[in-house]
Scaffold this motif. Structure first.
Motif, mmCIF file in Angstrom:
data_model
loop_
_atom_site.group_PDB
_atom_site.id
_atom_site.type_symbol
_atom_site.label_atom_id
_atom_site.label_comp_id
_atom_site.label_asym_id
_atom_site.label_seq_id
_atom_site.Cartn_x
_atom_site.Cartn_y
_atom_site.Cartn_z
ATOM 1 N N MET A 112 0.758 -1.234 -0.082
ATOM 2 C CA MET A 112 -0.019 0.040 -0.058
ATOM 3 C C MET A 112 0.830 1.111 -0.053
ATOM 4 O O MET A 112 0.423 2.170 -0.713
ATOM 5 C CB MET A 112 -0.893 -0.092 1.293
ATOM 6 N N VAL A 113 1.902 1.275 0.851
ATOM 7 C CA VAL A 113 2.885 2.511 0.684
ATOM 8 C C VAL A 113 3.584 2.690 -0.629
ATOM 9 O O VAL A 113 3.688 3.615 -0.811
ATOM 10 C CB VAL A 113 3.691 2.346 1.995
ATOM 11 N N GLU A 114 3.979 1.551 -1.180
ATOM 12 C CA GLU A 114 4.787 1.570 -2.487
ATOM 13 C C GLU A 114 3.734 2.198 -3.343
ATOM 14 O O GLU A 114 3.907 3.132 -4.302
ATOM 15 C CB GLU A 114 5.035 0.184 -3.052
ATOM 16 N N LEU A 115 2.454 2.012 -3.425
ATOM 17 C CA LEU A 115 1.472 2.340 -4.163
ATOM 18 C C LEU A 115 1.308 4.045 -4.021
ATOM 19 O O LEU A 115 1.141 4.508 -4.885
ATOM 20 C CB LEU A 115 0.241 1.545 -4.223
ATOM 21 N N ALA A 116 1.235 4.197 -2.735
ATOM 22 C CA ALA A 116 0.909 5.424 -2.238
ATOM 23 C C ALA A 116 1.795 6.705 -2.748
ATOM 24 O O ALA A 116 1.522 7.823 -3.030
ATOM 25 C CB ALA A 116 0.516 5.624 -0.784
ATOM 26 N N LEU A 117 3.173 6.251 -2.845
ATOM 27 C CA LEU A 117 4.256 6.866 -3.209
ATOM 28 C C LEU A 117 4.307 7.332 -4.660
ATOM 29 O O LEU A 117 5.114 8.233 -4.996
ATOM 30 C CB LEU A 117 5.508 6.275 -2.668
ATOM 31 N N ARG A 118 3.619 6.584 -5.406
ATOM 32 C CA ARG A 118 3.534 7.114 -6.654
ATOM 33 C C ARG A 118 2.454 7.828 -7.230
ATOM 34 O O ARG A 118 1.544 8.021 -6.499
ATOM 35 C CB ARG A 118 3.479 5.686 -7.584
ATOM 36 N N ASP A 119 2.645 8.679 -8.327
ATOM 37 C CA ASP A 119 1.881 9.292 -8.906
ATOM 38 C C ASP A 119 0.474 8.844 -10.093
ATOM 39 O O ASP A 119 -0.326 9.255 -10.261
ATOM 40 C CB ASP A 119 2.347 10.553 -9.573
ATOM 41 N N ASP A 120 1.082 7.671 -10.339
ATOM 42 C CA ASP A 120 0.085 7.000 -11.457
ATOM 43 C C ASP A 120 -0.572 5.808 -10.735
ATOM 44 O O ASP A 120 -1.214 5.213 -11.619
ATOM 45 C CB ASP A 120 1.160 6.449 -12.521
ATOM 46 N N THR A 121 -0.705 5.909 -9.715
ATOM 47 C CA THR A 121 -1.614 4.700 -9.052
ATOM 48 C C THR A 121 -2.875 4.995 -8.330
ATOM 49 O O THR A 121 -3.668 4.408 -8.291
ATOM 50 C CB THR A 121 -0.790 4.061 -7.907
ATOM 51 N N TYR A 122 -3.126 6.453 -8.359
ATOM 52 C CA TYR A 122 -4.341 6.868 -7.923
ATOM 53 C C TYR A 122 -5.578 6.679 -8.982
ATOM 54 O O TYR A 122 -5.492 6.646 -9.957
ATOM 55 C CB TYR A 122 -4.181 8.218 -7.463
ATOM 56 N N ASN A 123 -6.898 6.892 -8.192
ATOM 57 C CA ASN A 123 -7.941 6.858 -9.027
ATOM 58 C C ASN A 123 -8.075 5.392 -9.539
ATOM 59 O O ASN A 123 -8.726 5.227 -10.663
ATOM 60 C CB ASN A 123 -8.219 7.927 -10.130
#
Length: 317
Positions: free
Chosen positions: A204-215
């Motif tokens: 989850m943190v790895e995903l949250a740190l990226r800009d292309d993973t939201y929405n």
């Protein structure tokens, strides 16, 4: 992500998120209703501010969100009060995120997928929940997606690990560590996924740190499906546990529900123990990289160690 807020920080997923965020240099505000437990968990960590607060009180959440880049939603409520708690909690969190321009990362379960058959379930699978709880989780997901706030939804299977007490596997482990007869919820021969909380937090943190993973929605599967029988073999080998373990069926849960509100609400979710939803992690691994996959033996050993420490502390009081 310089600063993050974790709502529900004293639970299994919440506490794992706090520790993972701190390990990556993020300043964390950890919020839960019990300040004493927060102090015990994070009082020695320099990058953590503990705040006693209620995710259902708008003023508490608005105050805590100020200055945050990301809000991690790891709040759990008892099954029997979901209708009165989850929707307003989501509404409050959206309002706070809009006001302070924060992103939202939600730890979700698999209920919204409903019954799925055959191959591991991808994020593109059609969601047709047939249970009250599944329909509510889909309602929460849609509210987040329609909010206009950058949102990341992580679907997790059943979890286990330190501080993860409101889980199916905890029902077995809590008695096994004190060498008492235990219950295993569901068919002991059916392979299901149990995700180690630390693995969930890392992904989850790895995903949250990226800009292309939201929405987007993201599945975070466990190391692999495992049967209750295999879990018990590990427990017996690691602890010397010799007591009998009873497989608790749907009919037994229904009977227990006559006297226990939690068990009464658990009945409709028992389909997951009979026809498990197994998640595909292909999207994560194709876009982000290898998923964290702690071997069950290692995760169970760490969880057992935590349970023994907790039991020793309780006995010393």
């Amino acid at each position: 992500m310089r600063k993050a807020l974790v709502l529900g920080a004293s639970g299994g997923i919440g506490s794992a998120l706090v520790n993972e965020l701190v390990s990556r240099g993020t300043e964390v505000t950890a919020v839960a209703r019990g300040k004493e437990k927060l102090e015990k968990l994070f009082g020695d960590k320099n990058n953590v501010s503990v705040v006693q607060g209620d995710a259902l009180i708008e003023g508490d959440v608005l105050k805590a969100v100020q200055g945050m880049d990301v809000i991690f939603h790891a709040v759990g409520f008892p099954y029997q009060v979901w209708k009165e708690t989850h929707p307003p909690c989501i509404d409050i969190m959206i309002k706070a995120a809009r006001k302070y321009e924060a992103k939202i990362v939600m730890a979700d379960n698999v209920y919204a997928y409903g019954k799925q058959y055959g191959q591991p379930v991808s994020e593109s699978a059609k969601k047709e929940p047939h249970t009250k709880k599944g329909k509510m989780r889909l309602q929460m997901e849609n509210a987040l997606k329609e909010s206009g706030v950058p949102v990341l939804i992580a679907h997790l299977p059943d979890v286990y690990g330190p501080n993860a007490e409101s889980t199916m596997l905890h029902e077995t482990l809590k008695n096994a560590v004190v060498n008492k007869p235990a219950n295993f919820v569901g068919d002991i021969t059916k392979a299901r996924e149990f995700l180690y909380t630390k693995d969930a937090a890392k992904a989850m943190v790895e995903l949250a740190l990226r800009d292309d993973t939201y929405n987007q929605n993201w599945n975070i599967p466990a190391a692999h499906p495992i049967t209750g029988k295999e879990i018990l073999e590990i427990l017996r080998e690691e602890t010397g546990y010799e007591k009998p373990v009873r497989a608790v069926s749907k009919s037994m849960i229904r009977l227990l529900g006559l006297f226990n509100p939690f068990m009464r609400e658990l009945v409709e979710m028992m389909y997951l123990t009979e026809e498990p939803v197994v998640l595909s992690g292909d999207k994560y691994e194709n876009i982000v990289g290898p998923l964290p996959r702690t071997p069950y033996r290692e995760g169970l050993k760490e969880t057992i160690s935590w349970l023994k420490e907790k039991e020793a502390e309780t006995a010393a009081v």
